[in-house]
Design a protein around this motif. Structure first.
Motif, PDB file in Angstrom:
ATOM      1  N   GLY A   1     -11.034 -28.923  72.357  1.00 50.22           N
ATOM      2  CA  GLY A   1     -11.809 -29.915  71.629  1.00 50.22           C
ATOM      3  C   GLY A   1     -13.275 -29.959  71.986  1.00 50.22           C
ATOM      4  O   GLY A   1     -13.901 -31.011  71.927  1.00 50.22           O
TER       5      GLY A   1
ATOM      6  N   THR B   1      -7.097 -24.385  68.018  1.00 44.36           N
ATOM      7  CA  THR B   1      -6.797 -25.764  68.408  1.00 44.36           C
ATOM      8  C   THR B   1      -5.655 -25.898  69.412  1.00 44.36           C
ATOM      9  O   THR B   1      -5.161 -27.002  69.644  1.00 44.36           O
ATOM     10  CB  THR B   1      -6.442 -26.607  67.165  1.00 44.36           C
ATOM     11  N   ASP B   2      -5.220 -24.797  70.040  1.00 47.94           N
ATOM     12  CA  ASP B   2      -4.058 -24.885  70.927  1.00 47.94           C
ATOM     13  C   ASP B   2      -4.405 -24.952  72.409  1.00 47.94           C
ATOM     14  O   ASP B   2      -3.511 -25.015  73.265  1.00 47.94           O
ATOM     15  CB  ASP B   2      -3.090 -23.725  70.675  1.00 47.94           C
TER      16      ASP B   2
ATOM     17  N   ARG C   1     -13.140 -31.800  62.201  1.00 51.29           N
ATOM     18  CA  ARG C   1     -12.032 -31.547  63.125  1.00 51.29           C
ATOM     19  C   ARG C   1     -12.554 -30.975  64.436  1.00 51.29           C
ATOM     20  O   ARG C   1     -13.609 -30.335  64.480  1.00 51.29           O
ATOM     21  CB  ARG C   1     -10.993 -30.613  62.506  1.00 51.29           C
ATOM     22  N   ASP C   2     -11.802 -31.234  65.489  1.00 48.83           N
ATOM     23  CA  ASP C   2     -12.147 -30.721  66.809  1.00 48.83           C
ATOM     24  C   ASP C   2     -11.516 -29.347  67.000  1.00 48.83           C
ATOM     25  O   ASP C   2     -10.352 -29.134  66.651  1.00 48.83           O
ATOM     26  CB  ASP C   2     -11.639 -31.659  67.900  1.00 48.83           C
ATOM     27  N   ILE C   3     -12.284 -28.426  67.563  1.00 46.88           N
ATOM     28  CA  ILE C   3     -11.752 -27.097  67.883  1.00 46.88           C
ATOM     29  C   ILE C   3     -12.072 -26.756  69.332  1.00 46.88           C
ATOM     30  O   ILE C   3     -12.966 -27.342  69.952  1.00 46.88           O
ATOM     31  CB  ILE C   3     -12.324 -26.002  66.957  1.00 46.88           C
ATOM     32  N   ASP C   4     -11.335 -25.787  69.848  1.00 47.38           N
ATOM     33  CA  ASP C   4     -11.579 -25.283  71.201  1.00 47.38           C
ATOM     34  C   ASP C   4     -12.729 -24.293  71.188  1.00 47.38           C
ATOM     35  O   ASP C   4     -13.004 -23.641  70.170  1.00 47.38           O
ATOM     36  CB  ASP C   4     -10.341 -24.560  71.736  1.00 47.38           C
TER      37      ASP C   4
END
Length: 296
Positions: free
Chosen positions: A289, A218-219, A124-127
């Motif tokens: 991301g 993720t926001d 998964r992509d995260i900030d």
């Protein structure tokens, strides 16, 4: 995805747990059918150079074995790339692993989670946060908490986390709120007297202190926790509540949300993921991301 996986190991993490943890993690990956290569740097700069080489050479994943400092170093290698990052958390704080829902101080279990995630493509992509080209995954700390870090880092004895407990007691005796100038998303400058300002991509630091309890990886936004001009007595009452995140209910605490945060204060060092960034002023941006991670 290539079947060759790179273990990025800190042999000194967790008083030597880093080197020991690499063995069960590597075993779990090999059992799952992956070829495992291990890299250890002579120091942080050498380790980062080797990690970036592995990423450039197309490794299937970079697996950081150590604590939050090692995870932070690995982020410098994988941020902005398509190479997924796994964490085998065996350090003192392990807040990045906690934020990802990964096992802590159980290298065999962490190795199995990474192996399963690779086989099932659970990526998964995260900030990430970024300050002048340096990436961070959890919290940028400034103020009282960063001064505790400053003092603890200067102390030779005692070893381990106890010296930071002593540093906190010493800072409580000497600390006064600091005048801050805070700018959120390029808007108006807020001038406040603050005990600390924490910029959270993740929710916790210091081994589970939920300073930015509502932060979401993720926001695309930071949670910015501002603890106002507390007296020592108030700080002593409020600070223990940070482990449950209930400090956010105190009237001296405010939370803002922003994608870019500029902090100005005299005599304050910024720390991100527990690593020193340098003195304020600092500007942090949340990059949506920016990293790919392996997990449950």
């Amino acid at each position: 995805m290539t079947s060759e996986i790179t273990l990025f190991v800190n042999p000194t993490a967790g008083r030597g747990r880093g080197a020991h943890a690499a063995q069960p993690a590597a075993s779990a990956l090999r059992t799952a059918g992956f070829s495992v290569r291990t890299i250890l740097g002579a120091d942080a700069a050498d380790g980062l150079h080797r990690a970036r080489e592995a990423v450039d050479d197309g490794t299937g994943a970079l697996i950081a074995v150590g604590g939050d400092g090692m995870a932070n170093l690995a982020l410098q290698a994988v941020a902005g790339t398509r190479t997924p990052l796994g964490i085998v958390a065996v350090g003192t704080g392990n807040d990045f692993a906690r934020a990802l829902g990964l096992p802590v101080r159980d290298p065999a279990a962490a190795g199995r989670v990474v192996a399963e995630a690779l086989k099932e493509n659970r990526v998964r992509d995260i900030d990430l946060g970024r300050v002048d080209g340096t990436w961070f995954g959890t919290v940028l700390a400034s103020g009282f908490d960063s001064r505790v870090n400053d003092r603890g880092n200067r102390m030779r004895l005692p070893a381990g986390r106890f010296k930071y407990d002593l540093a906190m007691v010493a800072e409580l005796a000497a600390f006064r709120p600091v005048p801050y100038k805070i700018t959120l998303d390029g808007g108006a400058v807020h001038e406040v007297e603050a005990t600390l300002v924490a910029v959270g991509n993740g929710s916790s630091y210091g081994g589970g202190m939920k300073i930015c309890a509502g932060a979401d990886l993720t926001d695309g936004l930071f949670d910015v926790t501002v603890v106002g001009d507390c007296s020592r007595r108030t700080l002593l009452r409020v600070f223990p509540r940070v482990y449950k995140g209930t400090h956010l209910e105190h009237p001296k605490v405010t939370v803002h949300r922003a994608a870019r945060v500029e902090l100005v204060a005299e005599g304050v060092t910024g720390y991100a993921d527990g690593e020193p960034l340098g003195p304020l002023p600092l500007a942090a941006e949340c990059v949506a991301g920016a990293a790919r991670v392996l997990g449950p």
